[in-house]
Design a protein around this motif. Structure first.
Motif, short mmCIF file in Angstrom:
data_model
loop_
_atom_site.label_atom_id
_atom_site.label_comp_id
_atom_site.label_asym_id
_atom_site.label_seq_id
_atom_site.Cartn_x
_atom_site.Cartn_y
_atom_site.Cartn_z
N ARG A 84 0.84 -1.21 0.00
CA ARG A 84 0.00 0.00 0.00
C ARG A 84 0.87 1.26 0.00
O ARG A 84 0.53 2.25 -0.65
CB ARG A 84 -0.93 -0.01 1.21
N GLN A 87 2.12 1.78 -3.46
CA GLN A 87 1.08 2.35 -4.31
C GLN A 87 0.99 3.86 -4.12
O GLN A 87 0.84 4.61 -5.09
CB GLN A 87 -0.27 1.71 -3.99
N ALA A 88 1.08 4.31 -2.87
CA ALA A 88 1.01 5.74 -2.60
C ALA A 88 2.20 6.47 -3.22
O ALA A 88 2.06 7.57 -3.76
CB ALA A 88 0.97 5.99 -1.09
N ARG A 91 1.52 6.76 -6.88
CA ARG A 91 0.57 7.85 -7.15
C ARG A 91 1.26 9.20 -7.07
O ARG A 91 0.92 10.13 -7.82
CB ARG A 91 -0.61 7.78 -6.17
N LEU A 94 2.91 9.68 -10.34
CA LEU A 94 1.94 10.07 -11.37
C LEU A 94 1.61 11.55 -11.27
O LEU A 94 1.52 12.25 -12.29
CB LEU A 94 0.66 9.24 -11.21
N ALA A 95 1.41 12.03 -10.04
CA ALA A 95 1.09 13.45 -9.87
C ALA A 95 2.25 14.33 -10.32
O ALA A 95 2.05 15.36 -10.98
CB ALA A 95 0.73 13.73 -8.41
N ALA A 150 -0.59 14.54 -3.07
CA ALA A 150 -0.09 13.17 -3.24
C ALA A 150 1.13 12.92 -2.37
O ALA A 150 1.31 11.82 -1.83
CB ALA A 150 0.25 12.92 -4.71
N GLU A 153 -0.12 12.41 1.13
CA GLU A 153 -0.74 11.09 1.26
C GLU A 153 0.30 9.98 1.28
O GLU A 153 0.14 8.99 1.99
CB GLU A 153 -1.72 10.87 0.11
N ALA A 154 1.37 10.15 0.51
CA ALA A 154 2.45 9.16 0.55
C ALA A 154 3.10 9.15 1.93
O ALA A 154 3.44 8.08 2.47
CB ALA A 154 3.49 9.46 -0.53
#
Length: 476
Positions: A84, A87-88, A91, A94-95, A150, A153-154
């Motif tokens: 998980r 995944q963060a 992301r 990606l941002a 992002a 959140e990571a």
């Protein structure tokens, strides 16, 4: 040439506007922390050596250390938490990609026929190969806000990983220590069982010789079988604890086995210097995760505000276009284009207002969650400190009770051997002695649980597991 200059001027103007952003700057929430915990009023700030290192080693048990190493390698809940976190981080990547121009390559071939007035309808080929670039200018900080959200959140997911690791690790240590107390209690019951068996055989011999009635024999048999039944019941509890340890260590319960402890004494309880509340809150992964989630929610407010404003996108291409494939890359067949565009939302049926309201409400939710997490963290520390203090006092009193029960049992057996009392008195005093000893073991079990709970409550130690290639996240 004039059109080219106009396009260049427009692009330059847009670039000059870049860097402007809207939305308030994020400020970390202020936390009103008491100067000290009421359960440890004399504590001072400072890093604990226990918590700065591998704290589980303070129990001085080699088998426990080996189990922790196995847990770090094989626990599947920990592996899922690491996934998980990955995944963060993906992301976040990606941002961040939106900060850069998007560059693609394209190639095409077409064959077409044109109808002309003069009746000549030629058929021709068209070859095209070019690179196409697209770039959105982040004038109002929309893209930067998405990246910052992002990133926060990571950071939150990284802290959640640490929280999962701490929770699972403390479960493993607690289960192992409880298992040691169960082994000690089983050992106590087995020793008592041997004594009861010997007592029963002596009463049986006296009964057969006519020196004792059937009541004493029945009482001795009752105590013997009750002790045997209690020992069997504890083996059931031990099996459940062993199976739980197997799962935590990432092993199959069918093949996992821990021999009963052979130590003369149970593992030592380490002292846990707690420090002051502000220090504890800074160390707890759940508090850090809640703060990062609040940061992410705050950044999304700015993103929602930026959606009201114009968006500027520059699209350009460069390459070759020709009617013949052999001459496609000749200089005379070169082609290019540049197209700055602007879009402004005029009517969305309340979509933008609803999106902004949702972002603000989410930020308020995150703020409330952060405050509640802080309150819960302080409560857990206070509960653990209180449990440690009360259990220490209770265990001291219980030790006095055990000493008194042992003395009473010795006196009772001496009186029975002298024929002064019946065997009923011996049964009563020995039962009291056994219950006092078992209660002492139970209190030791509770002290282990409270000790591990305190380590969990103060945040344990981050990044100290013996893992190869463990996750390292910088700049979050």
């Amino acid at each position: 040439m004039r059109h080219l200059l106009l396009s260049a001027s427009t692009t330059a103007l847009v670039l000059l506007l870049a860097g402007c952003s809207i939305g308030e700057r994020y400020q970390e929430p202020e936390t009103e922390a008491a100067p000290a915990f009421k359960g440890q009023p004399d504590a001072v700030a400072g890093e604990s050596e226990l918590l700065a290192n591998a704290w589980w080693q303070a129990y001085g048990d080699a088998r426990l250390n080996a189990l922790v190493a196995q847990f770090a390698r094989n626990n599947q809940d920990l592996a899922a938490a690491a996934a998980r976190m990955d995944q963060a981080l993906a992301r976040l990547g990606l941002a961040r990609s939106e900060h850069f121009p998007q560059l693609d390559a394209s190639g095409s071939f077409s064959r077409e026929r044109t109808n002309r007035i003069d009746g000549r309808n030629p058929t021709q080929n068209l070859y095209d190969a070019r690179a196409i670039a697209r770039y959105e200018l982040d004038l109002w900080g929309r893209v930067s806000g998405l990246v910052d959200a992002a990133k926060a959140e990571a950071g939150a997911e990284t802290a959640r990983y640490e929280g999962v690791r701490l929770e699972l690790l403390t479960q493993l240590v607690e289960s192992y220590l409880v298992l040691q107390t169960v082994d000690a209690e089983i050992d106590l019951l087995e020793q008592t069982l041997e004594l009861r068996q010997g007592g029963f055989e002596r009463i049986q011999s006296r009964h057969e010789a006519g020196d004792s009635d059937g009541l004493a024999l029945a009482q001795a048999r009752t105590e013997l079988e009750l002790t045997r039944a209690e020992a069997i019941g504890l083996r059931n509890l031990r099996g459940s604890l062993e199976n739980a340890l197997a799962v935590l260590a990432g092993a199959s319960p069918s093949t996992f086995h821990l021999e009963a402890h052979t130590q003369e004494a149970l593992p030592t309880l380490p002292e846990v210097p707690v420090g002051v509340p502000a220090q504890v809150l800074a160390r707890r992964p759940d508090v850090f995760a809640a703060e990062r989630q609040l940061k992410a929610a705050h950044e999304r407010i700015g993103v929602a505000q930026a959606d009201y404003l114009p968006r500027f996108v520059i699209t350009g291409s460069a390459g070759y276009t020709a009617n013949e494939g052999d001459g496609l890359t000749e200089w005379r067949n070169r082609a290019w284009s540049i197209a700055p565009t602007v879009s402004l939302p005029l009517f969305r049926g309340g979509e933008l207002d609803a999106n902004l309201a949702q972002a603000r409400a989410a930020a308020e939710e995150a703020r409330a969650h952060y405050r509640q997490t802080v309150l819960g963290a302080v409560q857990e520390v206070e509960d653990a400190l209180n449990a440690q203090q009360v259990l220490a006092e209770q265990m001291h009193a219980q030790q006095d009770a055990v000493d008194a029960a042992l003395r009473a049992s010795e006196i009772s057996n001496a009186r029975y051997s002298g024929g002064l009392v019946s065997y009923l008195e011996v049964v009563d005093t020995e039962r009291t002695q056994l219950e006092a000893q078992r209660q002492l073991t139970e209190l030791q079990r509770q002290r282990y649980v409270a000790n591990v709970a305190l380590i969990r409550a103060v945040g344990g130690s981050w990044g100290t597991l013996p893992m190869e290639g463990g996750p390292v996240v910088a700049g979050l």
